[in-house]
Design a protein around this motif. Structure first.
Motif, PDB file in Angstrom:
ATOM      1  N   TYR A   1     -46.223  -2.028  56.220  1.00 29.27           N
ATOM      2  CA  TYR A   1     -46.497  -2.601  57.547  1.00 29.27           C
ATOM      3  C   TYR A   1     -47.961  -3.012  57.661  1.00 29.27           C
ATOM      4  N   ILE A   2     -48.200  -4.224  58.156  1.00 38.76           N
ATOM      5  CA  ILE A   2     -49.584  -4.677  58.305  1.00 38.76           C
ATOM      6  C   ILE A   2     -49.903  -5.184  59.715  1.00 38.76           C
ATOM      7  N   GLY A   3     -48.915  -5.287  60.587  1.00 39.74           N
ATOM      8  CA  GLY A   3     -49.203  -5.729  61.945  1.00 39.74           C
ATOM      9  C   GLY A   3     -48.034  -6.426  62.603  1.00 39.74           C
ATOM     10  N   GLU A   4     -48.317  -7.236  63.613  1.00 40.77           N
ATOM     11  CA  GLU A   4     -47.283  -7.966  64.343  1.00 40.77           C
ATOM     12  C   GLU A   4     -47.702  -9.426  64.510  1.00 40.77           C
ATOM     13  N   GLU A   5     -46.694 -10.280  64.567  1.00 41.51           N
ATOM     14  CA  GLU A   5     -46.915 -11.715  64.791  1.00 41.51           C
ATOM     15  C   GLU A   5     -45.759 -12.247  65.624  1.00 41.51           C
ATOM     16  N   THR A   6     -45.942 -13.402  66.225  1.00 41.81           N
ATOM     17  CA  THR A   6     -44.833 -14.042  66.924  1.00 41.81           C
ATOM     18  C   THR A   6     -43.829 -14.553  65.892  1.00 41.81           C
ATOM     19  N   ARG A   7     -42.610 -14.683  66.320  1.00 42.96           N
ATOM     20  CA  ARG A   7     -41.564 -15.185  65.419  1.00 42.96           C
ATOM     21  C   ARG A   7     -41.931 -16.575  64.892  1.00 42.96           C
TER      22      ARG A   7
END
Length: 202
Positions: free
Chosen positions: A14-20
């Protein structure tokens, strides 16, 4: 509201979050949920709606979708209910594991860590309530037949439209173009289920 997805490196860290939207534009690794419905004899496959932006009218996994940043893997069962109207008991899911699946098109790059499951039960046509904008129809294919197709041991299989019983011959080119390794993994899962059935362990 913009959907947020978890983003991972190539080793599934896991490295983070982004928008689809950014995930597909940049070709970032993310999680999906894939569920193949089956009974004693057949595997159920969906035909994607002709209204879909990507791969309209092609055959695919019974139900699948992206896992949102706030969801765990089994929360993906919501896709089965949303697309097919089938309520899935998470306790009865048979997990095949996580399979890398990459699809590249000019408009997007889809790099998935696909959490693949089988769900074995009995189904009738009236059990399904299809989401029109997503799914055009549900079809059945014999377990042995689709296993051979996914392994390139057979070029053509016959599928049956669950709604009206009509038969169609389809090839692997009629499916969404998942990676060869993905299809082989699903075939391996199905073979394991056949072995369980033949040995009498239900």
């Amino acid at each position: 509201m913009t959907e947020q997805l978890k983003v991972f490196d190539v080793d599934y860290r896991y490295i983070g979050e982004e928008t689809r939207e950014n995930v597909h534009e940049k070709g970032l690794w993310h999680e999906t949920f894939h569920c193949w419905l089956m009974d004693e004899a057949d595997v159920y496959i969906q035909k994607r709606s002709s209204k879909k932006k990507d791969f309209p009218g092609l055959f695919d996994i019974t139900a699948a979708g992206h896992l949102l940043a706030t969801e765990n893997v089994t929360d993906g069962t919501r896709e089965v209910e949303e697309e097919l109207g089938i309520n899935v008991d998470p306790a009865k899911l048979v997990q095949a594991g996580v399979v890398r699946d990459v699809i590249e098109l000019p408009s997007f790059i889809d790099k998935e860590f696909a959490n693949v499951f089988l769900y074995k039960s009995t189904f009738s046509p009236t059990d399904f309530s299809l989401q029109d904008e997503e799914v055009e129809g549900i079809y059945t294919v014999g377990i042995s037949e689709i296993k051979a197709l996914f392994r390139n041991e057979s070029k053509v299989v016959t599928c049956k439209n669950l709604r009206d019983g009509t038969l169609s011959e389809i090839t692997l080119n009629d499916f969404v173009p998942h990676e060869t390794g993905y299809f082989h993994k699903v075939a391996e899962m199905l073979e394991h289920q056949l072995m369980i059935r033949y040995n009498g362990f239900q």
